[in-house]
Write a protein that holds these residues in place. Structure first.
Motif, PDB file in Angstrom:
ATOM      1  N   LEU A 117       0.831  -1.209   0.000  1.00  0.00           N
ATOM      2  CA  LEU A 117       0.000   0.000   0.000  1.00  0.00           C
ATOM      3  C   LEU A 117       0.863   1.255   0.000  1.00  0.00           C
ATOM      4  CD1 LEU A 117      -2.784   1.291   0.059  1.00  0.00           C
ATOM      5  CD2 LEU A 117      -2.750   1.114   2.558  1.00  0.00           C
ATOM      6  N   LYS A 118       1.930   1.242   0.767  1.00  0.00           N
ATOM      7  CA  LYS A 118       2.825   2.407   0.811  1.00  0.00           C
ATOM      8  C   LYS A 118       3.437   2.663  -0.558  1.00  0.00           C
ATOM      9  CE  LYS A 118       6.793   4.389   3.238  1.00  0.00           C
ATOM     10  NZ  LYS A 118       7.761   4.235   4.338  1.00  0.00           N
ATOM     11  N   ALA A 119       3.806   1.589  -1.266  1.00  0.00           N
ATOM     12  CA  ALA A 119       4.393   1.747  -2.600  1.00  0.00           C
ATOM     13  C   ALA A 119       3.380   2.366  -3.564  1.00  0.00           C
ATOM     14  CB  ALA A 119       4.867   0.399  -3.129  1.00  0.00           C
ATOM     15  N   VAL A 120       2.117   1.974  -3.432  1.00  0.00           N
ATOM     16  CA  VAL A 120       1.081   2.531  -4.301  1.00  0.00           C
ATOM     17  C   VAL A 120       0.824   3.992  -3.972  1.00  0.00           C
ATOM     18  CG1 VAL A 120      -1.359   2.389  -4.938  1.00  0.00           C
ATOM     19  CG2 VAL A 120      -0.013   0.296  -4.678  1.00  0.00           C
ATOM     20  N   LEU A 121       0.747   4.315  -2.684  1.00  0.00           N
ATOM     21  CA  LEU A 121       0.450   5.688  -2.273  1.00  0.00           C
ATOM     22  C   LEU A 121       1.593   6.651  -2.597  1.00  0.00           C
ATOM     23  CD1 LEU A 121      -1.237   5.046   1.208  1.00  0.00           C
ATOM     24  CD2 LEU A 121      -2.349   5.557  -0.978  1.00  0.00           C
ATOM     25  N   SER A 122       2.821   6.186  -2.456  1.00  0.00           N
ATOM     26  CA  SER A 122       3.974   7.058  -2.695  1.00  0.00           C
ATOM     27  C   SER A 122       4.162   7.351  -4.179  1.00  0.00           C
ATOM     28  CB  SER A 122       5.244   6.413  -2.138  1.00  0.00           C
ATOM     29  OG  SER A 122       5.567   5.229  -2.851  1.00  0.00           O
ATOM     30  N   GLN A 123       3.703   6.448  -5.017  1.00  0.00           N
ATOM     31  CA  GLN A 123       3.810   6.583  -6.472  1.00  0.00           C
ATOM     32  C   GLN A 123       5.243   6.868  -6.923  1.00  0.00           C
ATOM     33  OE1 GLN A 123       0.838   9.536  -7.582  1.00  0.00           O
ATOM     34  NE2 GLN A 123      -0.734   7.952  -7.694  1.00  0.00           N
ATOM     35  N   LYS A 124       6.211   6.293  -6.183  1.00  0.00           N
ATOM     36  CA  LYS A 124       7.602   6.423  -6.599  1.00  0.00           C
ATOM     37  C   LYS A 124       7.869   5.638  -7.887  1.00  0.00           C
ATOM     38  CE  LYS A 124       9.525   7.253  -1.990  1.00  0.00           C
ATOM     39  NZ  LYS A 124      10.466   6.773  -0.922  1.00  0.00           N
ATOM     40  N   GLN A 125       7.103   4.559  -8.064  1.00  0.00           N
ATOM     41  CA  GLN A 125       7.208   3.773  -9.287  1.00  0.00           C
ATOM     42  C   GLN A 125       6.138   4.239 -10.276  1.00  0.00           C
ATOM     43  OE1 GLN A 125       6.559  -0.884 -10.646  1.00  0.00           O
ATOM     44  NE2 GLN A 125       7.177  -0.447  -8.550  1.00  0.00           N
ATOM     45  N   LYS A 126       6.465   4.247 -11.538  1.00  0.00           N
ATOM     46  CA  LYS A 126       5.500   4.636 -12.552  1.00  0.00           C
ATOM     47  C   LYS A 126       4.313   3.678 -12.545  1.00  0.00           C
ATOM     48  CE  LYS A 126       8.797   6.755 -15.773  1.00  0.00           C
ATOM     49  NZ  LYS A 126       9.366   6.702 -17.154  1.00  0.00           N
ATOM     50  N   SER A 127       3.184   4.173 -13.029  1.00  0.00           N
ATOM     51  CA  SER A 127       1.991   3.326 -13.093  1.00  0.00           C
ATOM     52  C   SER A 127       1.993   2.502 -14.374  1.00  0.00           C
ATOM     53  CB  SER A 127       0.728   4.192 -13.041  1.00  0.00           C
ATOM     54  OG  SER A 127       0.542   4.863 -14.281  1.00  0.00           O
ATOM     55  N   LEU A 128       1.082   1.541 -14.424  1.00  0.00           N
ATOM     56  CA  LEU A 128       0.973   0.696 -15.604  1.00  0.00           C
ATOM     57  C   LEU A 128       0.612   1.516 -16.835  1.00  0.00           C
ATOM     58  CD1 LEU A 128       1.224  -2.297 -16.341  1.00  0.00           C
ATOM     59  CD2 LEU A 128      -1.241  -2.533 -15.955  1.00  0.00           C
ATOM     60  N   LEU A 129      -0.131   2.602 -16.639  1.00  0.00           N
ATOM     61  CA  LEU A 129      -0.494   3.460 -17.767  1.00  0.00           C
ATOM     62  C   LEU A 129       0.720   4.128 -18.398  1.00  0.00           C
ATOM     63  CD1 LEU A 129      -3.750   5.223 -16.515  1.00  0.00           C
ATOM     64  CD2 LEU A 129      -3.541   3.544 -18.350  1.00  0.00           C
ATOM     65  N   GLU A 130       1.833   4.190 -17.665  1.00  0.00           N
ATOM     66  CA  GLU A 130       3.048   4.803 -18.193  1.00  0.00           C
ATOM     67  C   GLU A 130       4.043   3.771 -18.706  1.00  0.00           C
ATOM     68  OE1 GLU A 130       4.093   8.512 -15.532  1.00  0.00           O
ATOM     69  OE2 GLU A 130       3.331   6.915 -14.221  1.00  0.00           O
ATOM     70  N   ASN A 131       3.632   2.520 -18.722  1.00  0.00           N
ATOM     71  CA  ASN A 131       4.495   1.435 -19.187  1.00  0.00           C
ATOM     72  C   ASN A 131       4.360   1.300 -20.706  1.00  0.00           C
ATOM     73  OD1 ASN A 131       5.667  -1.033 -19.853  1.00  0.00           O
ATOM     74  ND2 ASN A 131       5.068  -1.994 -17.932  1.00  0.00           N
TER      75      ASN A 131
END
Length: 568
Positions: A480-494
């Protein structure tokens, strides 16, 4: 040339049968259709000329045929894009056991179609001596004279192996065949042993016909001369062929009730009566498109979507598997559900048994948590949703994310899940994560060490929180922390994901997206059979980047979908 070839025939196995030749054809089509496609790139695509939009050989195939598969381009079209002569090696290896040389014997006359069909379930139509399937192969010929020479060569080689040959004129067509060891209506103890070495052939119009019995050739000629007998006259087939897309290189038509009869299965929950499957070239890979047809009223689970789902902005780009769409509440009554029920009930006897075998991990989750996915979760999801599995660096069990668009019905659904968790022995806890209010399903377990100290172990079984207009559920706080922080790009940006969904027609019902490189460990643990499948299709899987599945029906009475194989 013919005399020279005959003089060179030595040590040929006299047990060679048409079945081997037929299997060669099937393997050729499958390998061309799947393995071969990793050889092409966007710049090579234009080198393949698409001359046929539908199988011309359908005029020879019986209206009651269970199955027909056709390659609609000349196999040599792939020669131009195959590196280091690999395609030539493939053809030669497949033909090695037939003592036929593709370059000299087939290439000079082969046209732009190879069709394989089950022309009849029982050749002699006598069920008392067992089903004797009639197989038909039709190869388009650009030079009938050359193809007649090929037939003479083929049967002369069989004569050298000890077979007795016969020639017959049937309705003006010269039919060559192995002498039969029994009459068509004769009862025999072991019909399979009597039919397996048979071969018959003829050149009719612009096709070379090969079959495992002369009666099959005769029926093919009848089908040509009496159009109401052939597959083209079938309303189901006519409707199915209207769904064949452009740039199709291979197509398969299945008469589902007849397929069931051929395989000794009763077609249960018979909503769909036929299926057409097409293989379509794409600069990024291969689109396998399938259309199921029915006379019944079927409905999609949700309204078609023409834009990428906003819910995917909360799914990390490193996801191994993502399922996204809208409105799960109607899933149980949808066209997809009816197809699932028909397939599982036909194969396993009942849809419930099929579901419990094929979706065993999900069934176990329901049993362990006292859940009913349809009633407790799906009924509350009327907006967008996305479910994702993420690779777990700590163990083989993947982390998961479930994101749902908020609706009035969702609040009641969350309350229902909290109640189920509570009755299952979990605590409903309120936590704060990076200033974000989070609800969690937890277990507090007291343990002792050396009979003195008492420790408290907090186990988190799932957490959820509200962000913007979405409710986000995850397997643990770290995810959940990884999703909230959005440090990683989302699937829409893949870029890989965007290229994959670009190959899927719009509008559609959403996607099932599988990142092959990130999901292999997860899948092989859950599906041991996948290791065997991967070995069989090694060239394909070695070059596979992702797999995307979607449904995009737009017409009444059809369920259309596709699988896009994105390749390196």
């Amino acid at each position: 040339m013919l005399t020279e070839k005959l003089e060179n025939i030595t040590n040929v196995n006299n047990k060679r049968s048409f079945l081997g030749f037929f299997v060669f054809g099937v393997i050729t089509l499958l390998l061309i259709g799947f393995t071969g496609f990793y050889w092409f790139s966007g710049k090579n695509l234009v080198s393949i000329v698409f001359r046929n939009s539908q199988p011309a050989a359908a005029i020879f195939v019986s209206k009651s045929s269970p199955a027909m598969v056709s390659l609609l381009v000349n196999p040599d079209a792939f020669q131009k894009i195959a590196p280091k002569g690999e395609f030539s090696q493939l053809k030669n290896s497949l033909l090695a056991k037939s003592n036929i040389d593709y370059q000299d014997d087939i290439k000079p006359w082969l046209g732009n179609e190879i069709t394989l069909a089950i022309n009849s379930i029982d050749i002699d139509r006598d069920p008392e001596n067992g089903l004797q399937t009639g197989y038909l192969m039709a190869l388009a010929t650009a030079k009938p004279d050359k193809s007649r020479e090929f037939l003479e060569l083929l049967f002369s080689k069989r004569a050298f192996t000890g077979a007795d040959l016969g020639i017959e004129r049937y309705k003006g067509v010269k039919v060559i065949y192995d002498h039969q060891e029994y009459l068509p209506g004769e009862k025999i103890q072991n019909p399979k042993s009597k039919i397996q070495n048979n071969l018959a052939g003829a050149v009719v119009n612009n096709f070379v016909l090969l079959a495992n019995h002369p009666q099959v050739i005769k029926e093919a000629i009848n089908n040509l001369q009496a159009p109401d007998l052939n597959l083209i006259s079938s309303l189901e087939y006519h409707k199915a062929t209207q769904e064949i897309p452009k740039n199709t290189v291979a197509v398969t038509f299945l008469n589902l009730p007849q397929v069931g009869k051929w395989q000794g299965l009763e077609l249960a929950e018979s909503t769909y009566h036929s299926q057409i499957l097409s293989l379509v070239l794409n600069p990024q890979g291969l689109l396998t498109e399938s259309t199921f047809l029915t006379n019944s009223q079927v409905v999609p689970p949700s309204l078609p979507l023409s834009q990428p789902l906003g819910v995917l902005q909360y799914i990390p780009e490193s996801t191994a598997l993502a399922i996204a769409g809208a409105n799960l509440s109607n899933l149980g009554n949808s066209d997809l559900a009816k197809l699932w029920k028909q397939g599982t009930a036909t194969i396993y006897g009942s849809s419930e048994d099929g579901t419990s075998r094929l979706l065993q991990p999900l069934v176990k989750i329901q049993q362990n948590l006292g859940l009913n996915f349809s009633e407790d979760i799906f009924s509350s999801v009327l907006g967008e949703y996305a479910i994702a599995l993420l690779p777990n660096s700590e163990n083989a069990i993947p982390n998961w994310v479930f994101v749902v668009e908020k609706t009035p019905q969702l609040a009641a659904g969350i309350a229902r899940l909290d109640n189920i968790a509570s009755t299952s022995g979990f605590n409903i806890s309120s936590l704060t994560l990076d200033k974000q209010k989070v609800s969690g399903w937890t277990q507090i377990i007291a343990t002792t060490a050396n009979n003195t100290a008492i420790n408290v172990d907090l186990k988190v079984k799932g957490v959820h929180t509200t962000l913007d207009n979405y409710e986000i559920f995850t397997s643990d706080l770290k995810t959940l922390k990884a999703v909230l922080s959005q440090k990683q790009k989302s699937l829409l940006e893949n870029p890989k994901f965007n290229n994959a969904i670009a190959a899927i027609p719009q509008p559609n019902q959403g996607y099932i997206y599988l990142d092959w490189e990130n999901s292999q460990n997860i899948l092989k643990q859950q599906l041991p059979l996948l290791k065997f499948v991967e070995v069989l299709g090694k060239p394909l899987f070695d070059n596979l980047q992702s797999l995307t599945v979607s449904s995009y029906s737009t017409e009444s009475g059809t369920l259309k979908g596709g699988v896009f194989w994105q390749l390196h």
